[in-house]
Design an enzyme around this catalytic site. Structure first.
Site, PDB file in Angstrom:
ATOM      1  N   THR A 108       0.846  -1.307  -0.013  1.00  0.00           N
ATOM      2  CA  THR A 108      -0.010   0.075  -0.096  1.00  0.00           C
ATOM      3  C   THR A 108       0.866   1.299   0.107  1.00  0.00           C
ATOM      4  O   THR A 108       0.380   2.507  -0.367  1.00  0.00           O
ATOM      5  CB  THR A 108      -0.847   0.128   1.206  1.00  0.00           C
ATOM      6  N   ASP A 200      20.620   8.570   2.817  1.00  0.00           N
ATOM      7  CA  ASP A 200      19.830   8.009   3.783  1.00  0.00           C
ATOM      8  C   ASP A 200      20.585   8.312   5.140  1.00  0.00           C
ATOM      9  O   ASP A 200      21.611   7.692   5.685  1.00  0.00           O
ATOM     10  CB  ASP A 200      19.880   6.193   3.549  1.00  0.00           C
ATOM     11  N   ASP A 203      21.235   5.083   7.538  1.00  0.00           N
ATOM     12  CA  ASP A 203      22.251   4.345   7.273  1.00  0.00           C
ATOM     13  C   ASP A 203      23.434   5.176   7.651  1.00  0.00           C
ATOM     14  O   ASP A 203      24.572   4.610   7.978  1.00  0.00           O
ATOM     15  CB  ASP A 203      22.263   4.237   5.769  1.00  0.00           C
TER      16      ASP A 203
END
Ligand code: URA
Length: 209
Positions: A108, A200, A203
């Site tokens: 979704t 990111d 990360d």
């Protein structure tokens, strides 16, 4: 509409350049995110209410100001929001910390809560939601809705970098939420990364890449 506060202080802008740099390793990245979070926290707490108190200096008794004890809560969105907690806590050590964990459902694409633990009196607290990257706005929107559903009514959002898209979606849906950022970057790419951004944040904070 909620206010957008872009903190263009030279120290923040200098540190932002350091964490954008792909050659900055996790140790320095973490340290600088913490420092930036403290500086952003300084701006966010600018309107904290004060009360007049009496204090005795070595010379005399005088009137002076002290925080009037407004209850605060810090709400990092897992996982990258964790990198901002210590910097803000250093400024406001009495704040309680709640955690909101969200992941994106691969089908979704909606954010789904997987972990949420909030101060029991969350509805009485002024809340600062922490997420270094406001990209699509999906996580911030879900976290803010979650907090409002629990009765919170005074929420500020602290980020390091935001996209114009993320800002718009939060402002369109939550006109009471002010957003504090160090930079509004150009755009999102096709993978919902902020460009130019810093990659990111999770990360880079935790060395998982
Ligand atoms: N989350 C990140 O960590 N970086 C981005 O660029 C977008 C979302």
């Amino acid at each position: 509409m909620g206010k957008l506060i872009v903190i263009d202080h030279p120290l923040i802008q200098h540190k932002l350049t350091l964490i954008r740099d792909k050659n900055t390793g996790s140790k320095d990245f973490r340290e600088i995110v913490k420092e930036m979070s403290m500086l952003i926290g300084y701006e966010i707490t600018r309107d904290l209410p004060l009360q007049e108190v009496e204090v005795e200096t070595p010379l005399c008794v005088t009137k002076s100001k002290s925080l009037s004890g407004k209850k605060l809560g810090i709400i990092p969105i897992l996982r990258a929001g964790l990198g901002m907690v210590d910097g803000v806590l250093q400024l406001i050590p009495a704040a309680k910390v709640g955690h909101v964990g969200l992941y994106r459902d691969p089908v979704t694409l909606e954010p789904v809560e997987y972990y949420c633990k909030l101060p029991t009196d969350v509805e009485e607290r002024d809340l600062i939601v922490l997420d270094p990257m406001l990209a699509t706005g999906g996580s911030a929107m879900a976290a803010i809705k979650f907090l409002k559903d629990k009765g919170a009514s005074n929420i500020k959002l602290a980020c390091i970098i935001a996209s114009p898209e993320g800002i718009k979606v939060v402002q369109d849906h939550h006109e009471d939420v002010d957003i504090y950022v160090a930079s509004v970057d150009e755009k999102l790419d096709e993978n919902a990364y902020i460009v130019p951004g810093l990659g990111d944040a999770g990360d880079r904070l935790f060395g998982t890449k």
